[in-house]
Each structure stands twice: as structure tokens, then as C-alpha cells.
Design an enzyme around this catalytic site. Structure first.
Site, PDB file in Angstrom:
ATOM      1  N   ASP A 108       0.807  -1.224   0.000  1.00 44.58           N
ATOM      2  CA  ASP A 108       0.000   0.000   0.000  1.00 44.58           C
ATOM      3  C   ASP A 108       0.835   1.266   0.000  1.00 44.58           C
ATOM      4  O   ASP A 108       0.292   2.372   0.081  1.00 44.58           O
ATOM      5  CB  ASP A 108      -0.923   0.013   1.222  1.00 44.58           C
ATOM      6  CG  ASP A 108      -2.161  -0.845   1.024  1.00 44.58           C
ATOM      7  OD1 ASP A 108      -2.443  -1.228  -0.130  1.00 44.58           O
ATOM      8  OD2 ASP A 108      -2.849  -1.128   2.026  1.00 44.58           O
TER       9      ASP A 108
ATOM     10  N   HIS B  15     -11.377   7.071   5.055  1.00 44.63           N
ATOM     11  CA  HIS B  15     -10.509   8.247   5.121  1.00 44.63           C
ATOM     12  C   HIS B  15     -11.296   9.464   4.642  1.00 44.63           C
ATOM     13  O   HIS B  15     -12.156   9.357   3.753  1.00 44.63           O
ATOM     14  CB  HIS B  15      -9.286   8.090   4.220  1.00 44.63           C
ATOM     15  CG  HIS B  15      -8.158   7.332   4.827  1.00 44.63           C
ATOM     16  ND1 HIS B  15      -7.254   6.607   4.076  1.00 44.63           N
ATOM     17  CD2 HIS B  15      -7.744   7.190   6.111  1.00 44.63           C
ATOM     18  CE1 HIS B  15      -6.363   6.039   4.868  1.00 44.63           C
ATOM     19  NE2 HIS B  15      -6.639   6.382   6.108  1.00 44.63           N
TER      20      HIS B  15
ATOM     21  N   CYS C   5      -5.271   9.444  -3.249  1.00 44.52           N
ATOM     22  CA  CYS C   5      -4.490   8.506  -2.442  1.00 44.52           C
ATOM     23  C   CYS C   5      -3.058   8.363  -2.972  1.00 44.52           C
ATOM     24  O   CYS C   5      -2.130   8.138  -2.192  1.00 44.52           O
ATOM     25  CB  CYS C   5      -5.156   7.133  -2.410  1.00 44.52           C
ATOM     26  SG  CYS C   5      -6.629   7.051  -1.374  1.00 44.52           S
TER      27      CYS C   5
END
Length: 284
Positions: A82, A182, A276
Site C-alpha cells: 500500500d 478516510h 491517495c
């Protein structure tokens, strides 16, 4: 700035908006995969095409560069799939770096890796946080105010820590939908006085705060929120967002923005998209 001060945006004529070149940090998805499950989007039993993820990421990077932005790249680390989601690695305001401390054990090594990059690249005002915060995933700068998410990942105490470190007012917002774990999956900053968001991702109190602060905000539909349309990046004119968020694309165009659809379907399998992958490096 008191909580009740209104940050008023206005509808601008097409062509009146100006893009501001940014310096951005990204991480190639060389070791990307879905090997564990820490959010509802992740299914380790389903295949991931790493080559396609790399291609989609490269296209995003090239798009940023074509728009005049400067891209810095941090080396990926094997075993941290990630790490491609650079926005979670830190928060940078006025050249000051607040490191990230992750909630899940699978991602904890990312925090020191990103902080080490900043130290090696000459950043001097760097803080390793006491409380859990997941970087710009939950700390979003709007003008000179930080909107701070809580409810799934970032500890509420980290909001006070960010306020003390940056010396900027922090407004707490509570998330309630696990698909939008988030803040940057439920709200996007468009300009120093404009945001877009999906109201149902927040508690009723947080919705009221957002209405008070941003009465002219772009409101997303459930359908656009579900395709991660709010995980977007804006330079003040160009707004990069998932191409499937067609309603938001129309709304942004009517507001005088230049929406640009992006395909990041492989990275969405891990619960990430444009924002992201993008950490803004704001200088003093």
C-alpha cells in the site's frame, strides 16, 4: 478562524480559474497487491494485475507532469503493497512535515519509510506523531484551515497534535461509512475556499459543520461517491478524478473547473484512487 466563520466560494466563469503548479510526491506500485484486508474494498482472494496498476499509475504521473506539476518519487519497499498511496505517508504544510502513524500493523512500516525520505531530502521541521494519523488521508488543507477526519483510522487526539504542530485551526469531522474510511474518500479540496463532498459519509453534526463552512460546496451523489469520485486532486483549475464519476464531472465543469477523468481501477481494488496516490509538498 472561529468554527462558524463561513468559507465562501463563488461560481466562477469558465476560463477564469487559474491552475497553480504543485510539487507532489508519488510512489510507484512496483510491489502493489491486495494481500490483506483492512477496508471493505480489499479482497485478497481476487486477482490484481500489477502491470496494469503500474501502467495506470504512470499515466497519472505523466498527466500531472503535462499539467505543469513537479513530481518527486519515493522508492517503493518490497512487502509494503500500500506504499503506493503516498497521501497517507505524511502531511506537509509550510515546509513542516507531520509524519504518519498507521492504525493497522500491515502498514506501520510505511510511516518511518516516508519520514526517512523527508529527512534525507533536507526537511528539517519534522515530527514523528504521538497519536495515530494517516497523513493526508485524514488531514486536508483548505486555505489556512485543516479539515481532519476521524471515525475509522485517525485518532481524534491527532487533530489537536496537528493544530499545535502546524499552528493552524483544525476542524474535526467524523466519518460513519466504512467504505469511506478516510476523509479524502468523502471530501475533496477544490480551491482555498471550495470543497466537494458526500454528506452521508459524515455524522449529522459534521454535516452541519460542513454546511456552515462551505454553503456553496459541490455535493456528490451516492453513485459518484461509490466510484471514489471524491478521491480527487485539484490544482485550482484542473480536477483529476475517476472517470466513472460522471455527475461530479458535470458539476465541476459548470463551476468553471476543468475536470479530467482518470482510470485507476486496479488501485481501487485496495481502496485508493487519484488523491491517495498524491502527497502535496507545500513549501514555506
Amino acid at each position: 478562524m472561529p468554527l462558524t466563520d463561513v468559507i465562501s466560494g463563488t461560481h466562477r466563469e469558465i476560463g477564469a480559474r487559474k491552475a497553480v503548479p504543485r510539487r507532489l510526491l508519488m510512489c510507484r506500485p512496483q510491489y502493489y497487491g491486495v494481500t490483506y484486508r483492512i477496508n471493505p474494498w480489499m479482497h485478497p482472494d481476487k486477482p490484481v494485475d500489477t502491470d496494469l496498476a503500474l501502467l495506470q499509475w504512470e499515466q497519472l504521473r505523466e498527466l500531472y507532469e503535462s499539467l505543469g506539476h513537479t513530481i518527486e518519487v519515493i522508492d517503493p519497499i518490497d512487502g509494503l503493497p500500500d506504499m503506493v498511496f503516498a497521501a497517507n505517508g505524511a502531511t506537509v504544510v509550510d515546509g513542516k512535515v507531520l509524519g504518519a502513524r498507521f492504525r493497522h500493523a500491515e502498514r506501520t512500516a510505511e510511516g518511518p519509510a516516508y519520514l526517512d525520505w523527508f529527512v534525507r531530502n533536507g526537511y528539517q521541521d519534522v515530527l514523528w506523531p504521538e497519536h495515530i494519523n494517516e497523513g493526508e488521508g485524514d488531514l486536508l488543507l483548505v486555505g489556512r484551515r485543516i479539515l481532519a477526519g476521524a471515525g475509522f483510522r485517525t485518532d481524534q487526539r491527532a487533530h489537536a497534535e496537528a493544530q499545535e504542530f502546524f499552528g493552524l485551526p483544525v476542524t474535526s469531522l467524523t466519518l460513519v461509512n466504512p467504505n469511506h474510511y478516510h476523509l479524502d474518500t468523502a471530501l475533496a479540496v477544490l480551491s482555498p475556499d471550495e470543497v466537494m463532498y458526500w454528506p452521508e459519509a459524515f455524522t449529522s453534526g459534521s454535516q452541519a459543520v460542513l454546511r456552515e463552512l462551505f454553503p456553496d460546496a459541490v455535493l456528490a451523489s451516492e453513485e459518484d461517491a461509490a466510484v471514489f469520485g471524491l478521491n480527487a486532486f485539484s490544482d485550482g483549475r484542473n480536477v483529476l478524478l475517476p472517470s466513472a464519476a460522471t455527475g461530479l464531472i458535470d458539476s465541476l465543469r459548470k463551476r468553471g473547473f476543468n475536470p479530467i477523468g482518470v482510470e485507476l481501477g486496479e488501485l481501487l481494488k485496495a481502496g485508493g484512487s487519484v488523491k491517495c496516490c498524491t502527497l502535496e509538498l507545500r513549501s514555506a
